[in-house]
Design a protein around this motif. Structure first.
Motif, PDB file in Angstrom:
ATOM      1  N   UNK A 175      71.847  92.015 -34.752  1.00 33.78           N
ATOM      2  CA  UNK A 175      71.689  92.193 -33.476  1.00 33.78           C
ATOM      3  C   UNK A 175      71.948  90.902 -32.437  1.00 33.78           C
ATOM      4  N   UNK A 176      72.912  91.079 -31.661  1.00 35.53           N
ATOM      5  CA  UNK A 176      72.886  89.911 -30.737  1.00 35.53           C
ATOM      6  C   UNK A 176      72.289  90.402 -29.376  1.00 35.53           C
ATOM      7  N   UNK A 177      71.515  89.753 -28.783  1.00 40.60           N
ATOM      8  CA  UNK A 177      70.825  89.849 -27.341  1.00 40.60           C
ATOM      9  C   UNK A 177      71.324  89.008 -26.254  1.00 40.60           C
ATOM     10  N   UNK A 178      71.692  89.650 -25.125  1.00 35.06           N
ATOM     11  CA  UNK A 178      72.181  88.603 -24.212  1.00 35.06           C
ATOM     12  C   UNK A 178      71.387  88.956 -22.668  1.00 35.06           C
ATOM     13  N   UNK A 179      70.974  88.069 -22.081  1.00 40.48           N
ATOM     14  CA  UNK A 179      70.099  88.327 -20.860  1.00 40.48           C
ATOM     15  C   UNK A 179      71.087  88.489 -19.614  1.00 40.48           C
ATOM     16  N   UNK A 180      70.986  89.180 -18.611  1.00 38.65           N
ATOM     17  CA  UNK A 180      71.506  89.120 -17.463  1.00 38.65           C
ATOM     18  C   UNK A 180      70.723  88.962 -16.272  1.00 38.65           C
ATOM     19  N   UNK A 181      70.626  88.187 -15.511  1.00 39.34           N
ATOM     20  CA  UNK A 181      69.692  87.860 -14.375  1.00 39.34           C
ATOM     21  C   UNK A 181      70.005  88.658 -13.345  1.00 39.34           C
ATOM     22  N   UNK A 182      68.980  89.544 -12.875  1.00 35.52           N
ATOM     23  CA  UNK A 182      69.099  90.481 -11.679  1.00 35.52           C
ATOM     24  C   UNK A 182      68.603  90.187 -10.466  1.00 35.52           C
ATOM     25  N   UNK A 183      68.008  88.748 -10.507  1.00 34.55           N
ATOM     26  CA  UNK A 183      67.447  88.156  -9.344  1.00 34.55           C
ATOM     27  C   UNK A 183      66.112  88.967  -8.651  1.00 34.55           C
ATOM     28  N   UNK A 184      66.179  89.130  -7.667  1.00 36.40           N
ATOM     29  CA  UNK A 184      65.152  89.751  -6.942  1.00 36.40           C
ATOM     30  C   UNK A 184      65.623  91.275  -6.387  1.00 36.40           C
ATOM     31  N   UNK A 185      66.540  91.774  -7.262  1.00 28.48           N
ATOM     32  CA  UNK A 185      66.970  93.244  -7.045  1.00 28.48           C
ATOM     33  C   UNK A 185      65.910  93.914  -7.681  1.00 28.48           C
ATOM     34  N   UNK A 186      65.354  94.823  -6.961  1.00 29.49           N
ATOM     35  CA  UNK A 186      64.354  95.857  -7.319  1.00 29.49           C
ATOM     36  C   UNK A 186      64.961  97.003  -8.228  1.00 29.49           C
ATOM     37  N   UNK A 187      64.056  97.261  -9.290  1.00 27.00           N
ATOM     38  CA  UNK A 187      64.529  98.098 -10.578  1.00 27.00           C
ATOM     39  C   UNK A 187      65.275  99.376 -10.035  1.00 27.00           C
ATOM     40  N   UNK A 188      64.354  99.886  -8.976  1.00 27.77           N
ATOM     41  CA  UNK A 188      64.773 100.891  -8.529  1.00 27.77           C
ATOM     42  C   UNK A 188      66.278 101.300  -7.804  1.00 27.77           C
ATOM     43  N   UNK A 189      66.606  99.990  -7.249  1.00 28.33           N
ATOM     44  CA  UNK A 189      67.765 100.229  -6.713  1.00 28.33           C
ATOM     45  C   UNK A 189      68.835 100.300  -7.736  1.00 28.33           C
ATOM     46  N   UNK A 190      68.841  99.580  -8.882  1.00 32.40           N
ATOM     47  CA  UNK A 190      69.931  99.496 -10.099  1.00 32.40           C
ATOM     48  C   UNK A 190      69.645 100.593 -11.260  1.00 32.40           C
ATOM     49  N   UNK A 191      68.569 101.228 -11.223  1.00 33.65           N
ATOM     50  CA  UNK A 191      68.101 102.192 -12.331  1.00 33.65           C
ATOM     51  C   UNK A 191      69.317 103.102 -12.494  1.00 33.65           C
ATOM     52  N   UNK A 192      69.594 103.928 -11.615  1.00 34.20           N
ATOM     53  CA  UNK A 192      70.618 104.921 -11.765  1.00 34.20           C
ATOM     54  C   UNK A 192      71.796 104.530 -12.292  1.00 34.20           C
ATOM     55  N   UNK A 193      72.281 103.448 -11.605  1.00 34.84           N
ATOM     56  CA  UNK A 193      73.642 102.993 -12.223  1.00 34.84           C
ATOM     57  C   UNK A 193      73.609 102.214 -13.695  1.00 34.84           C
ATOM     58  N   UNK A 194      72.218 101.755 -14.068  1.00 36.73           N
ATOM     59  CA  UNK A 194      72.181 101.180 -15.394  1.00 36.73           C
ATOM     60  C   UNK A 194      71.958 102.367 -16.516  1.00 36.73           C
ATOM     61  N   UNK A 195      71.583 103.824 -16.058  1.00 38.68           N
ATOM     62  CA  UNK A 195      71.519 104.644 -16.846  1.00 38.68           C
ATOM     63  C   UNK A 195      72.822 105.050 -17.301  1.00 38.68           C
ATOM     64  N   UNK A 196      73.701 105.219 -16.195  1.00 36.77           N
ATOM     65  CA  UNK A 196      75.173 105.780 -16.392  1.00 36.77           C
ATOM     66  C   UNK A 196      75.994 104.726 -17.204  1.00 36.77           C
ATOM     67  N   UNK A 197      75.444 103.485 -17.214  1.00 36.46           N
ATOM     68  CA  UNK A 197      76.081 102.583 -18.217  1.00 36.46           C
ATOM     69  C   UNK A 197      75.851 102.533 -19.461  1.00 36.46           C
ATOM     70  N   UNK A 198      74.439 102.935 -19.567  1.00 37.45           N
ATOM     71  CA  UNK A 198      73.612 103.043 -20.994  1.00 37.45           C
ATOM     72  C   UNK A 198      74.503 104.247 -21.477  1.00 37.45           C
ATOM     73  N   UNK A 199      74.500 105.380 -20.871  1.00 38.43           N
ATOM     74  CA  UNK A 199      74.955 106.509 -21.294  1.00 38.43           C
ATOM     75  C   UNK A 199      76.348 106.282 -21.958  1.00 38.43           C
ATOM     76  N   UNK A 200      77.147 105.530 -21.121  1.00 41.35           N
ATOM     77  CA  UNK A 200      78.659 105.270 -21.535  1.00 41.35           C
ATOM     78  C   UNK A 200      78.690 104.347 -22.840  1.00 41.35           C
ATOM     79  N   UNK A 201      77.737 103.737 -22.855  1.00 44.98           N
ATOM     80  CA  UNK A 201      77.618 102.724 -24.254  1.00 44.98           C
ATOM     81  C   UNK A 201      76.587 102.951 -25.183  1.00 44.98           C
ATOM     82  N   UNK A 202      76.782 104.101 -25.991  1.00 49.18           N
ATOM     83  CA  UNK A 202      75.520 104.344 -26.770  1.00 49.18           C
ATOM     84  C   UNK A 202      75.275 103.585 -27.988  1.00 49.18           C
TER      85      UNK A 202
END
Length: 250
Positions: A175-202
């Motif tokens: 397994x390859x792991x890569x880290x993406x810096x989200x800075x000071x963006x709160x999780x609640x701000x990107x949680x919904x969009x991240x869920x959509x991306x996760x569903x598109x890439x099972x």
């Protein structure tokens, strides 16, 4: 010709010992084994901790060895009365157990014959049909029977045993792991969009990890996967999501 990916190689860890559950001993083995397996392309799926109670150990061994490719156990193979792991594993797989001449010979590399008393001989009791796992530190071996790998609880000895048994194990794609810096963006701000991306890439695992640093609060998003193209696609979409959210804040 099938396009299906090979089945993953999976594992569980069973930590055995009252001292772990009481907090007297702080486990140092789980993280080491987890990283070792990940680097070998083996997916660690479950960890359990059980007391020095035969019924509990046998039940856990049987539950986990039938569910995963491998079961690794740590603890309970010493010379004292509460070191009952070997007997419990023998019971779980339905074989007998007795002093193994090979294991006895290993002990004699470190212990004088006149000092090899009944207590120390307990460390040479091996289930019938098991392969020995060498222990270059204290010589008392671990063993592997079917898909159950039984190792010491002392971290330095367990680590040496992992090196000894590793060449016998089936492995999968790493397994390859890569880290993406989200800075000071709160999780609640990107949680919904991240869920959509996760569903598109099972086939890609996506996690968000907040932390406090000397510079302040920050979030990191980690993507994990075995297929480089899928990993790259998910990363691109996540970076685009974060860039859009950052732009909206300015």
């Amino acid at each position: 010709m099938s396009d299906a990916s090979p089945a993953p190689v999976t594992a569980a860890i069973l930590v055995i010992g009252d001292e772990i559950l009481s907090g007297r001993t702080k486990d140092k083995n789980i993280g080491y084994i987890a990283e070792y397996l990940t680097n070998s392309g083996i997916d660690l799926r479950e960890v359990r901790v059980v007391p020095d109670v035969a019924e509990e150990i046998v039940a856990a061994v049987n539950a986990l060895r039938t569910r995963y490719t491998y079961l690794f156990t740590t603890g309970g193979i010493g010379p004292t009365h509460d070191d009952i792991t070997a007997d419990c594993v023998a019971q779980a797989v339905g074989v007998g157990i007795d002093v193994d001449p090979r294991a006895r010979a290993m002990l004699l590399e470190r212990i004088k014959p006149e000092d090899l008393n009944e207590a120390r001989l307990r460390m040479a009791r091996i289930p019938f049909g098991a392969e020995l796992i060498e222990n270059p530190i204290s010589k008392a071996p671990g063993f592997m029977i079917e898909n159950v790998i039984v190792m010491a609880g002392v971290p330095s000895i367990m680590q040496a045993m992992m090196d000894s048994v590793a060449p016998r194990l089936k492995t999968g794609a790493r397994v390859t792991a890569e880290t993406i810096e989200a800075g000071n963006l709160p999780e609640g701000g990107y949680a919904e969009g991240l869920a959509v991306i996760a569903k598109a890439h099972p086939g890609v695992s996506i996690g968000s990890y907040p932390s406090m640093t000397p510079a302040g609060f920050r979030n990191q998003i980690v993507v994990r996967g075995r297929e480089p193209e899928a990993l790259a696609a998910a990363r691109t979409e996540i970076e685009a999501l974060l860039a859009r959210l950052q732009a909206e804040r300015t």
